[in-house]
Design a protein around this motif. Structure first.
Motif, mmCIF file in Angstrom:
data_model
loop_
_atom_site.group_PDB
_atom_site.id
_atom_site.type_symbol
_atom_site.label_atom_id
_atom_site.label_comp_id
_atom_site.label_asym_id
_atom_site.label_seq_id
_atom_site.Cartn_x
_atom_site.Cartn_y
_atom_site.Cartn_z
ATOM 1 N N ALA A 103 0.824 -1.208 0.000
ATOM 2 C CA ALA A 103 0.000 0.000 0.000
ATOM 3 C C ALA A 103 0.857 1.257 0.000
ATOM 4 O O ALA A 103 2.038 1.239 0.367
ATOM 5 C CB ALA A 103 -0.922 0.011 1.222
ATOM 6 N N ILE A 104 0.249 2.354 -0.414
ATOM 7 C CA ILE A 104 0.835 3.680 -0.220
ATOM 8 C C ILE A 104 0.430 4.143 1.174
ATOM 9 O O ILE A 104 -0.755 4.179 1.513
ATOM 10 C CB ILE A 104 0.330 4.666 -1.289
ATOM 11 C CG1 ILE A 104 0.864 4.256 -2.658
ATOM 12 C CG2 ILE A 104 0.744 6.089 -0.963
ATOM 13 C CD1 ILE A 104 0.277 5.030 -3.809
ATOM 14 N N PHE A 105 1.424 4.478 1.998
ATOM 15 C CA PHE A 105 1.172 4.872 3.386
ATOM 16 C C PHE A 105 1.230 6.396 3.501
ATOM 17 O O PHE A 105 2.154 7.034 2.986
ATOM 18 C CB PHE A 105 2.192 4.228 4.326
ATOM 19 C CG PHE A 105 1.920 2.777 4.606
ATOM 20 C CD1 PHE A 105 1.413 2.379 5.831
ATOM 21 C CD2 PHE A 105 2.148 1.806 3.639
ATOM 22 C CE1 PHE A 105 1.149 1.043 6.094
ATOM 23 C CE2 PHE A 105 1.891 0.473 3.883
ATOM 24 C CZ PHE A 105 1.392 0.081 5.114
ATOM 25 N N ALA A 177 5.992 3.450 10.482
ATOM 26 C CA ALA A 177 5.053 3.416 9.347
ATOM 27 C C ALA A 177 5.730 3.718 8.014
ATOM 28 O O ALA A 177 5.233 3.336 6.966
ATOM 29 C CB ALA A 177 3.920 4.404 9.584
ATOM 30 N N ARG A 178 6.834 4.466 8.038
ATOM 31 C CA ARG A 178 7.573 4.855 6.837
ATOM 32 C C ARG A 178 6.642 5.362 5.728
ATOM 33 O O ARG A 178 6.505 4.770 4.665
ATOM 34 C CB ARG A 178 8.429 3.695 6.334
ATOM 35 C CG ARG A 178 9.531 3.303 7.302
ATOM 36 C CD ARG A 178 10.517 2.315 6.730
ATOM 37 N NE ARG A 178 9.913 1.020 6.456
ATOM 38 C CZ ARG A 178 9.619 0.572 5.240
ATOM 39 N NH1 ARG A 178 9.869 1.300 4.173
ATOM 40 N NH2 ARG A 178 9.083 -0.627 5.086
ATOM 41 N N PRO A 179 5.972 6.483 5.968
ATOM 42 C CA PRO A 179 4.982 6.974 5.007
ATOM 43 C C PRO A 179 5.595 7.444 3.692
ATOM 44 O O PRO A 179 6.714 7.945 3.656
ATOM 45 C CB PRO A 179 4.329 8.148 5.756
ATOM 46 C CG PRO A 179 5.376 8.612 6.719
ATOM 47 C CD PRO A 179 6.093 7.362 7.147
ATOM 48 N N HIS A 180 4.824 7.278 2.626
ATOM 49 C CA HIS A 180 5.200 7.831 1.330
ATOM 50 C C HIS A 180 4.830 9.314 1.258
ATOM 51 O O HIS A 180 5.490 10.088 0.558
ATOM 52 C CB HIS A 180 4.483 7.083 0.207
ATOM 53 C CG HIS A 180 4.799 5.622 0.160
ATOM 54 N ND1 HIS A 180 4.073 4.672 0.861
ATOM 55 C CD2 HIS A 180 5.774 4.939 -0.487
ATOM 56 C CE1 HIS A 180 4.571 3.472 0.628
ATOM 57 N NE2 HIS A 180 5.604 3.596 -0.181
ATOM 58 N N TYR A 181 3.759 9.669 1.950
ATOM 59 C CA TYR A 181 3.340 11.066 2.073
ATOM 60 C C TYR A 181 3.139 11.376 3.548
ATOM 61 O O TYR A 181 2.654 10.524 4.310
ATOM 62 C CB TYR A 181 2.028 11.334 1.332
ATOM 63 C CG TYR A 181 2.073 11.088 -0.149
ATOM 64 C CD1 TYR A 181 2.932 11.802 -0.985
ATOM 65 C CD2 TYR A 181 1.227 10.144 -0.740
ATOM 66 C CE1 TYR A 181 2.958 11.576 -2.349
ATOM 67 C CE2 TYR A 181 1.239 9.911 -2.104
ATOM 68 C CZ TYR A 181 2.115 10.635 -2.911
ATOM 69 O OH TYR A 181 2.132 10.410 -4.261
ATOM 70 N N ILE A 217 6.783 13.062 -0.058
ATOM 71 C CA ILE A 217 6.444 14.487 -0.037
ATOM 72 C C ILE A 217 5.831 14.842 1.305
ATOM 73 O O ILE A 217 4.979 14.114 1.829
ATOM 74 C CB ILE A 217 5.447 14.844 -1.157
ATOM 75 C CG1 ILE A 217 5.977 14.421 -2.532
ATOM 76 C CG2 ILE A 217 5.148 16.348 -1.156
ATOM 77 C CD1 ILE A 217 4.973 14.611 -3.660
ATOM 78 N N LEU A 218 6.250 15.966 1.865
ATOM 79 C CA LEU A 218 5.627 16.535 3.048
ATOM 80 C C LEU A 218 4.655 17.623 2.609
ATOM 81 O O LEU A 218 5.028 18.558 1.900
ATOM 82 C CB LEU A 218 6.676 17.144 3.986
ATOM 83 C CG LEU A 218 6.109 17.962 5.157
ATOM 84 C CD1 LEU A 218 5.389 17.052 6.150
ATOM 85 C CD2 LEU A 218 7.208 18.764 5.856
ATOM 86 N N PHE A 219 3.398 17.502 3.038
ATOM 87 C CA PHE A 219 2.384 18.525 2.814
ATOM 88 C C PHE A 219 2.171 19.250 4.142
ATOM 89 O O PHE A 219 1.896 18.607 5.163
ATOM 90 C CB PHE A 219 1.077 17.889 2.333
ATOM 91 C CG PHE A 219 1.237 17.105 1.055
ATOM 92 C CD1 PHE A 219 1.027 17.701 -0.174
ATOM 93 C CD2 PHE A 219 1.615 15.768 1.088
ATOM 94 C CE1 PHE A 219 1.182 16.977 -1.352
ATOM 95 C CE2 PHE A 219 1.765 15.035 -0.081
ATOM 96 C CZ PHE A 219 1.555 15.646 -1.309
ATOM 97 N N TYR A 220 2.290 20.568 4.135
ATOM 98 C CA TYR A 220 2.240 21.278 5.414
ATOM 99 C C TYR A 220 1.482 22.590 5.294
ATOM 100 O O TYR A 220 1.309 23.142 4.200
ATOM 101 C CB TYR A 220 3.657 21.532 5.938
ATOM 102 C CG TYR A 220 4.427 22.591 5.183
ATOM 103 C CD1 TYR A 220 4.521 23.901 5.669
ATOM 104 C CD2 TYR A 220 5.067 22.294 3.974
ATOM 105 C CE1 TYR A 220 5.219 24.867 4.966
ATOM 106 C CE2 TYR A 220 5.769 23.260 3.277
ATOM 107 C CZ TYR A 220 5.843 24.547 3.782
ATOM 108 O OH TYR A 220 6.533 25.516 3.080
ATOM 109 N N ASP A 221 1.028 23.080 6.449
ATOM 110 C CA ASP A 221 0.317 24.355 6.548
ATOM 111 C C ASP A 221 1.291 25.489 6.271
ATOM 112 O O ASP A 221 2.077 25.879 7.135
ATOM 113 C CB ASP A 221 -0.292 24.480 7.947
ATOM 114 C CG ASP A 221 -1.056 25.777 8.157
ATOM 115 O OD1 ASP A 221 -1.066 26.629 7.244
ATOM 116 O OD2 ASP A 221 -1.643 25.946 9.246
#
Length: 455
Positions: A103-105, A177-181, A217-221
């Motif tokens: 899965a993409i995490f 978890a080693r997230p992709h995003y 990729i990090l998505f941030y405020d």
């Protein structure tokens, strides 16, 4: 998950005796909710020893159990794995399953909006992928491994909420978890007593990049200067920002709220008008990170339009509840900190859903030594021209009451330290079909109790 006990024993480097072919289809730490095929994981705490419930776990359908080696009198002739520490074993199993999973995490953290962002993102992607998300608040060092081990083997997107109260906790969850995003929704004031300052909170949340995939990729405020500063120190980090300021990767503007939700314009990575069936400017910001992730996954603009229109939040997040006497409640009582309380108050003050606007506010907890200042500061967010009546609940709200006492007529402002009935009776006496009543407070205040009398 569908694994033989031998496979799990190999993960943990332990022996499973003659029960290697036993099939495990999940994990459980609670015999009351255990499902047939689960591996039961007993913990030993100060007051409760889970090992005493192992027999009950098998009665209720457990396929196997862990057992800590230093615990006496293990059961015989049942599938059992002996481990040094149940918590570490749980985390090791999750780490191994994560390594095998295709899965993409996606990891989500932040002071406020984690659950809403998780819900909106999962809703937006579900029409196009098989998505699973963190259930409830299973977002800590025990909950996250359980969530990972609960993933079906064919799940395509795993949306994982990551919570914390101190330094090092998000790093642990992220590296597991080693997230992709990764997403940081915002920086507020929750856990100030443990982390000392908003700068400390930002640093703790930013630990989510520690386990981020090297191509992730990090998505941030992007409206938060503290996050901008931290991003600036990571020149090799792939980032996308969202918010209301023009320099963000995705910018929302012209937000209009109705009883059905929020309509808004976006510019940047996507362009056009969008709608979410969720209330609040702050929820629009939570939708922006979902839209950016959907775009990064390759969804078309029309698919993103459709996906976010399916958004459904967990209860007690800006939840509209019609009630007796024609009253309309907004139940936002799951939790509160100054940032989220201000956002909810501003929504009520600017909406035209109802003409008579009420605030029912409860204590904000875990704010540390500045809690008096934070409660008093809510007075600056409240516009006496827009708000008709205010009910304050909890000992800390006395500080806000003292600040508001000279702004509101005596009959329009009430306070109680711990008696829900004071507020219930006041609403019963004064509210009508023109009343829009916001309930907002920390989880420990249980303000939703008030609504029960009006259903």
């Amino acid at each position: 998950m569908k694994k033989t006990l031998q496979s799990i024993a190999n993960w943990l480097n332990v022996d499973c005796g003659n029960f290697g072919e036993t099939v495990v289809t999940g994990v459980s730490i609670d015999t009351r909710t255990i499902k047939k095929g689960d591996l039961f994981i007993p913990f030993k705490g100060e007051n409760v020893n889970g090992h005493q419930y192992v027999a009950k776990a098998f009665e209720n359908g457990a396929a196997a159990t862990l057992w800590m080696k230093n615990e006496p009198n293990p059961p015989s002739n049942v599938p059992i794995l002996f481990v040094e520490d149940s918590e570490i074993a749980l985390q090791d199993m999750a780490r191994q399953y994560r390594d095998e999973h295709k899965a993409i995490f996606i990891g989500i953290t932040g002071s406020n909006g984690k659950t809403s962002s998780k819900d909106i993102l999962a809703s937006a992607l579900s029409p196009y992928y098989k998505v699973q998300k963190t259930i409830g608040n299973f977002n800590n060092q025990l909950g996250l491994p359980i969530t990972i081990l609960s993933l079906d083997e064919d799940t395509e997107i795993a949306v994982l909420e990551m919570g914390m109260s101190g330094f090092g906790e998000i790093e642990f969850l992220s590296t597991l978890a080693r997230p992709h995003y990764a997403v940081i929704t915002n920086i507020g004031e929750a856990h100030m007593q443990d982390l000392g300052s908003r700068e400390g909170i930002a640093k703790a949340k930013f630990e989510i990049i520690k386990g981020l995939d090297e191509h992730g990729i990090l998505f941030y405020d992007g409206d938060e200067p503290l996050l901008q500063n931290l991003v600036g120190k990571e020149p090799n980090l792939n980032v996308e920002s969202f918010g209301f300021k023009q320099e963000n990767s995705l910018v929302a503007s012209n937000i209009v709220s109705t009883e059905k939700g929020s309509r808004f314009d976006v510019r940047g990575e996507l362009n056009g008008e969008f709608f979410i069936p969720v209330l609040g400017k702050h929820q629009v910001k939570n939708a922006l990170n979902a839209m950016l992730i959907a775009k990064s996954l390759g969804l078309r603009d029309d698919q993103i339009h459709f996906g976010i229109e399916q958004a459904k939040l967990t209860d007690m997040r800006m939840q509209l509840i019609p009630a007796r006497k024609g009253i309309l409640f907004i139940n936002d009582a799951y939790n509160a900190a100054p940032t989220s309380m201000t956002a909810a108050i501003q929504f009520v003050q600017t909406t035209d859903m109802r003409s008579e606007k009420w605030l029912v506010l409860g204590d904000m907890l875990e704010l540390g030594e500045n809690e008096k200042q934070f409660h008093e500061s809510m007075a600056n967010a409240i516009d006496e021209k827009e708000v008709k009546r205010i009910c304050l609940f909890g000992p800390r709200m006395k500080w806000l009451y003292d600040k508001l006492e000279n702004k509101f007529a005596k009959d329009n402002l009430i306070y109680t330290a711990n008696d829900y009935n004071v507020i219930i009776n006041y609403i019963e006496q004064h509210a009508n079909e023109n009343s829009l009543i916001l309930l907002k407070g920390s989880r420990g205040m249980k303000l939703e109790t008030i609504i029960e009398s009006f259903k």
